[in-house]
Design a protein around this motif. Structure first.
Motif, PDB file in Angstrom:
ATOM      1  N   VAL A   9     -23.215 -23.008  -0.470  1.00  0.00           N
ATOM      2  CA  VAL A   9     -24.595 -23.380  -0.313  1.00  0.00           C
ATOM      3  C   VAL A   9     -24.852 -24.701  -0.973  1.00  0.00           C
ATOM      4  O   VAL A   9     -24.695 -25.104  -1.867  1.00  0.00           O
ATOM      5  N   GLY A  10     -25.305 -25.725   0.258  1.00  0.00           N
ATOM      6  CA  GLY A  10     -25.406 -26.889   0.055  1.00  0.00           C
ATOM      7  C   GLY A  10     -24.259 -27.858   0.587  1.00  0.00           C
ATOM      8  O   GLY A  10     -23.132 -27.578   0.231  1.00  0.00           O
ATOM      9  N   TYR A  11     -24.780 -28.367   1.649  1.00  0.00           N
ATOM     10  CA  TYR A  11     -23.642 -29.273   2.438  1.00  0.00           C
ATOM     11  C   TYR A  11     -23.752 -30.741   2.356  1.00  0.00           C
ATOM     12  O   TYR A  11     -23.966 -31.351   3.324  1.00  0.00           O
ATOM     13  N   GLY A  12     -24.077 -31.098   1.003  1.00  0.00           N
ATOM     14  CA  GLY A  12     -24.467 -32.422   0.716  1.00  0.00           C
ATOM     15  C   GLY A  12     -22.700 -33.096   0.431  1.00  0.00           C
ATOM     16  O   GLY A  12     -21.838 -32.742   0.776  1.00  0.00           O
ATOM     17  N   GLU A  13     -23.066 -34.344  -0.294  1.00  0.00           N
ATOM     18  CA  GLU A  13     -21.600 -35.066  -0.757  1.00  0.00           C
ATOM     19  C   GLU A  13     -20.683 -33.897  -1.393  1.00  0.00           C
ATOM     20  O   GLU A  13     -19.634 -34.090  -0.984  1.00  0.00           O
ATOM     21  N   VAL A  14     -21.247 -33.016  -2.401  1.00  0.00           N
ATOM     22  CA  VAL A  14     -20.247 -32.426  -3.095  1.00  0.00           C
ATOM     23  C   VAL A  14     -19.965 -31.245  -1.987  1.00  0.00           C
ATOM     24  O   VAL A  14     -18.659 -30.827  -2.344  1.00  0.00           O
ATOM     25  N   GLY A  15     -20.874 -30.468  -1.587  1.00  0.00           N
ATOM     26  CA  GLY A  15     -20.673 -29.614  -0.448  1.00  0.00           C
ATOM     27  C   GLY A  15     -19.370 -29.704   0.505  1.00  0.00           C
ATOM     28  O   GLY A  15     -18.409 -28.889   0.788  1.00  0.00           O
ATOM     29  N   LYS A  16     -19.603 -31.063   1.042  1.00  0.00           N
ATOM     30  CA  LYS A  16     -18.631 -31.436   1.947  1.00  0.00           C
ATOM     31  C   LYS A  16     -17.314 -31.571   1.367  1.00  0.00           C
ATOM     32  O   LYS A  16     -16.225 -31.376   2.014  1.00  0.00           O
ATOM     33  N   ILE A  17     -17.230 -32.117   0.159  1.00  0.00           N
ATOM     34  CA  ILE A  17     -15.829 -32.280  -0.513  1.00  0.00           C
ATOM     35  C   ILE A  17     -15.226 -31.149  -0.699  1.00  0.00           C
ATOM     36  O   ILE A  17     -14.100 -31.028  -0.506  1.00  0.00           O
ATOM     37  N   PHE A  18     -15.932 -30.265  -1.372  1.00  0.00           N
ATOM     38  CA  PHE A  18     -15.190 -28.944  -1.702  1.00  0.00           C
ATOM     39  C   PHE A  18     -14.888 -28.084  -0.581  1.00  0.00           C
ATOM     40  O   PHE A  18     -13.815 -27.440  -0.521  1.00  0.00           O
ATOM     41  N   ALA A  19     -15.697 -28.222   0.624  1.00  0.00           N
ATOM     42  CA  ALA A  19     -15.592 -27.546   1.723  1.00  0.00           C
ATOM     43  C   ALA A  19     -14.148 -27.985   2.339  1.00  0.00           C
ATOM     44  O   ALA A  19     -13.259 -27.246   2.728  1.00  0.00           O
ATOM     45  N   ALA A  20     -13.880 -29.346   2.463  1.00  0.00           N
ATOM     46  CA  ALA A  20     -12.820 -29.848   2.988  1.00  0.00           C
ATOM     47  C   ALA A  20     -11.790 -29.591   2.110  1.00  0.00           C
ATOM     48  O   ALA A  20     -10.332 -29.325   2.667  1.00  0.00           O
TER      49      ALA A  20
END
Length: 301
Positions: A9-20
């Protein structure tokens, strides 16, 4: 603990890093962000975010309900001011037995309110105190976890390559550690910006910085200054929100948060300068002097 599907939930800088970083360890990663919503974001922003998710192999969901539907682990990575709002939106849809990991920088009281909502839905709330800036570390950023399932989750996350440590079975301890630290770290950023820019304005920086090095010889004050200026210029708004939550933390402890609120104000001010274009055109490796000169030029107009 079985964690095969992760919902961001949240696909900003942090969300993108964790998703990847987590995608390779699980069956699938889904994400939901307001920027995916055509009613909220412009077509250009929405298309860019959806394209990024598709290229990263992350399933972009159309709603909070959709991202919670299949997630064994829901990770909240939004701004501090939205911490509780995200939990309120997720609680009606989270799966019983799922884990809700809250990465956001919020006060112990806010985290305790959030935990009550998630636990009442039959899921398990775990708070995280993220102890330093995420980009240099990625998913290996040091995190302190709190909650009844913190120990089991920490073991699982370490298996994913993360640096997670359980510090309490109750909610609020990890947040208190994180937010107490934030008063110091974000305060140091604000002090450096104010001190360095003032010294630059008087032309005395070559006298001031060596005295700092004498007192604190382990710190590279030139390099640290450049880093602080750049991070606050880029993320001042988010840092200001965090400091308002830090102020809540101080207040919850029974103290008046004069310093925390002043720090929030300085970060907000720098963020506004950035929004006004004061730092436009500066290179990524700009020196602190370049940032200070832009601020001084603006103040002398």
């Amino acid at each position: 603990m079985k964690l095969e599907h992760i919902g961001m939930v949240g696909y900003g800088e942090v969300g993108k890093i964790f998703a990847a970083g987590l995608k390779r360890s699980v069956t699938g990663v889904s994400a939901w962000d307001l920027k995916f919503d055509a009613a909220v974001a412009s077509a250009a922003v929405r298309d860019a975010e959806l394209a990024h998710a598709a290229q990263a192999g992350v399933r972009a969901c159309p709603s909070m309900q959709a991202v919670c539907a299949s997630a064994d682990l829901v990770i909240s990575a939004v701004t501090a001011s939205n911490t509780l709002a995200v939990v309120q939106a997720a609680a009606p849809h989270i799966r019983p037995g799922a884990i809700f990991l809250d990465l956001n920088s919020a006060s112990p009281g806010t985290k305790q309110q959030a935990a009550q909502l998630i636990d009442a839905a039959g899921a398990h709330y775990v708070e995280a105190g993220v102890m330093t800036s995420i980009p240099p570390y990625g998913i290996r950023v040091p995190m302190l976890l709190g909650g009844a399932q913190a120990g089991a989750l920490a073991d699982k996350l370490r298996g994913f390559g993360m640096d997670a440590k359980a510090v309490a079975t109750t909610i609020g301890v990890a947040s208190a550690i994180k937010m107490s630290r934030s008063v110091m770290i974000k305060g140091l950023e604000a002090l450096v910006i104010e001190s360095y820019t003032t010294a630059r304005g008087y032309g005395v920086e070559e006298h001031v910085l060596p005295t700092l090095a004498e007192t604190f010889p382990s710190i590279d004050w030139e390099k640290t200054g450049a880093y602080f200026f750049s991070r606050v210029a880029q993320h001042g708004k988010r840092r200001a929100e965090e400091m308002r939550e830090a102020a809540n933390t101080v207040r919850e402890a029974g103290f008046e948060p004069w310093m925390a609120m002043a720090i929030a104000g300085k970060h907000d001010w720098v963020a506004q300068q950035s929004s006004d274009g004061v730092f436009d055109g500066l290179p990524k490796d700009a020196s602190w002097q370049q940032y200070a000169d832009r601020l001084l030029s603006k103040s002398r107009l």
